[in-house]
Design a protein around this motif. Structure first.
Motif, mmCIF file in Angstrom:
data_model
loop_
_atom_site.group_PDB
_atom_site.id
_atom_site.type_symbol
_atom_site.label_atom_id
_atom_site.label_comp_id
_atom_site.label_asym_id
_atom_site.label_seq_id
_atom_site.Cartn_x
_atom_site.Cartn_y
_atom_site.Cartn_z
ATOM 1 N N LEU A 4 23.616 71.560 15.000
ATOM 2 C CA LEU A 4 23.360 70.144 15.703
ATOM 3 C C LEU A 4 22.352 70.427 16.875
ATOM 4 O O LEU A 4 22.547 71.344 17.688
ATOM 5 N N MET A 6 19.317 68.333 19.860
ATOM 6 C CA MET A 6 18.744 67.018 20.118
ATOM 7 C C MET A 6 17.479 67.035 19.290
ATOM 8 O O MET A 6 17.175 67.546 18.487
ATOM 9 N N GLU A 273 31.771 65.445 27.454
ATOM 10 C CA GLU A 273 31.139 63.995 27.096
ATOM 11 C C GLU A 273 29.703 64.135 26.391
ATOM 12 O O GLU A 273 29.191 63.081 25.561
ATOM 13 N N GLU A 276 28.045 66.904 21.162
ATOM 14 C CA GLU A 276 28.105 66.360 20.004
ATOM 15 C C GLU A 276 29.309 67.041 19.003
ATOM 16 O O GLU A 276 29.047 68.554 19.037
ATOM 17 N N ASP A 277 30.043 66.331 18.284
ATOM 18 C CA ASP A 277 30.624 66.757 17.214
ATOM 19 C C ASP A 277 31.598 68.171 18.025
ATOM 20 O O ASP A 277 31.967 69.276 17.403
ATOM 21 N N THR A 283 30.174 72.447 12.217
ATOM 22 C CA THR A 283 28.878 72.487 12.569
ATOM 23 C C THR A 283 28.907 73.430 13.659
ATOM 24 O O THR A 283 29.754 73.903 14.403
ATOM 25 N N ASN A 285 26.657 74.048 17.263
ATOM 26 C CA ASN A 285 25.717 73.365 18.076
ATOM 27 C C ASN A 285 24.847 74.306 18.923
ATOM 28 O O ASN A 285 25.075 75.443 18.920
ATOM 29 N N CYS A 460 20.144 65.063 15.843
ATOM 30 C CA CYS A 460 20.967 64.204 16.325
ATOM 31 C C CYS A 460 20.498 63.083 17.037
ATOM 32 O O CYS A 460 19.387 63.376 17.986
ATOM 33 N N ASP A 461 20.715 61.913 16.655
ATOM 34 C CA ASP A 461 20.347 60.689 17.607
ATOM 35 C C ASP A 461 20.859 60.526 18.885
ATOM 36 O O ASP A 461 21.934 61.263 19.281
#
Length: 463
Positions: A4, A6, A273, A276-277, A283, A285, A460-461
């Motif tokens: 994952l 950005m 926060e 992601e995931d 996954t 990161n 990732c959005d």
């Protein structure tokens, strides 16, 4: 598993593909360095010996900034009267650079290499000053030793982030430069020089550019915008993006030295926060904010000819161990590069347990020599090569299935060769937990996966 990331970026360089920007930076360092050391800014002739007064009227130059000169003298402990000044004591080399100079002059092979470097390198552009010889070059090294990095825009920002590399890049693509920068003794002097610069960047004296009052200050509106934009938070306030103290009366946001500012934390990473995931075991990161360089398509080999242009990675040399390399033979490697504005902390990309950590010492300024290349950034075009020879931190993590064993390789390049590992064998890690840091500039990292894992990137959005 999926990696994952950005929004993908594709700027994989330390220096811009703009020789003019590099020339301008080097020109300004050369002008100020010569004057500081009692030499004429153009001819390089001695006008004052160390300790003797340099009279400014004798070294006048249109590009000479008295403000910059004052700042550098102040960093070196020279006390000047308030207001205009017309003279100052010529500076001498630091102890380590004086020893380096003596070694270059006494050791015949080293002396030959440095003289050949200048013969083989391209000359400075017309109208621009560049290093004339190894004495001139060491004076420029000395100038930077107590000169903190400054903010710049565009191509100049990339050059300002790696000042020593900007000076040396001209020689990295020469045969003698390659031989010199892979020599353990010469590299040892460079390491000691960088240690001295790093020590300065850990002092309060290095905070001179943590201000909004000076051109090149890191808290000017332009600099803050660049930092928050790079963090993916356009339009936000500095304190909303980075952990700091906005009430600090000094205006330095609570940062006590340049390094604490450089390694500043992102708001939100503490409570995941921004992760992601965070609890997805399938996954992986991104461990750093970075620019994607490559994801290998062919299975990794135990050993390969890593010194050949565009050759696949050599596991045995990256990991420094045949036994460990066998565990990843046939696997996949993902590599990305960090810019000076990126977050330089390493965060765990997986859920698992740390099983081994170590730092392998390596070179600082060695890149592949390519006589046909016009690229002014030889180290950036040597990314696969430097993973096998540069200083690197290895963190092996046994991730929960289906990922299995993965190794993070933080590669320190040039002035960014300080790799700090914060975890130890046996530590359990969640996604986003701190693993360590790069200090003092941009760098590169790899994630290496075993052969049982099929890896594909996912963009990732959102933020």
């Amino acid at each position: 598993c999926d990696i994952l990331d950005m929004a993908a970026r594709n700027v994989c360089r330390f220096l811009p593909n703009d020789q003019a920007a590099i020339n301008e930076f080097v020109h300004n360092v050369v002008i100020h360095s010569r004057v500081l050391h009692g030499r004429h800014p153009v001819t390089n002739k001695v006008v004052a010996q160390p300790g003797e007064l340099v009279v400014l009227s004798k070294v006048a130059h249109n590009d000479l900034s008295l403000r910059h000169l004052r700042s550098r003298l102040s960093g070196a402990g020279v006390v000047l009267s308030e207001g205009p000044f017309d003279a100052f004591p010529a500076q001498e080399l630091s102890d380590v650079l004086r020893e380096f100079l003596e070694f270059i002059e006494k050791d015949s092979v080293t002396n030959m290499l440095f003289k050949q470097m200048f013969e083989q390198a391209k000359p400075p552009a017309p109208g621009q000053q560049g290093s004339k010889d190894y004495v001139d070059l060491l004076n420029q090294f000395n100038f930077i030793l107590s000169d903190p990095p400054k903010f710049a825009t565009g191509a100049s920002a990339m050059v300002a982030a790696v000042p020593y590399y900007a000076l040396l890049s001209r020689f990295c693509n020469t045969p003698s430069g390659f031989t010199a920068f892979t020599d353990p003794t010469i590299d040892g002097f460079l390491r000691r020089m960088l240690d001295e610069w790093h020590a300065f960047l850990l002092t309060e004296a290095s905070t001179g550019m943590l201000t909004d009052k000076k051109e090149g200050g890191w808290f000017t509106d332009e600099a803050v915008k660049a930092m928050v934009d790079s963090a993916g938070k356009p339009g936000k306030l500095f304190q909303d993006v980075f952990v700091c103290n906005p009430s600090d009366p000094s205006g330095k946001y609570g940062f006590k030295d340049y390094d604490s500012f450089f390694t500043k934390e992102l708001v939100g990473l503490q409570n995941k926060e921004m992760i992601e995931d965070a609890y997805n075991k399938e996954t992986v990161n991104m461990p750093c904010s970075a620019n994607i360089y490559t994801l290998t398509e062919q299975p990794l080999k135990l050993e390969d000819r890593f010194w050949i242009k565009e050759t696949p990675y050599s596991l045995r040399h990256i990991l420094g161990s045949t036994e460990e390399a066998r565990r990843f033979e046939g696997g996949t490697l993902f590599q990305a590069m960090l810019s000076s504005l990126d977050y330089h902390g390493w965060r765990s990309p997986v859920i698992g347990r740390v099983v081994k950590t170590l730092v392998i010492p390596g070179t600082h300024y060695a890149g592949l020599v390519d006589p046909t290349s016009e690229d002014p950034d030889p180290i950036s075009r040597s990314q696969d090569f430097v993973t096998a020879i540069s200083t690197r931190a290895l963190i092996y993590i046994e991730a929960e299935p289906p990922v299995g064993l993965v190794v993070f390789v933080g590669v320190g390049l040039g002035e960014v060769s300080t790799c700090e590992i914060l975890v130890k064998d046996g530590d359990k890690v969640e996604k986003g937990d701190k693993l360590g840091y790069f200090h003092f500039g941009g760098s590169t990292f790899c994630l290496i996966f075993n052969k049982n894992v099929r890896v594909q990137p996912v963009v990732c959005d959102g933020d």
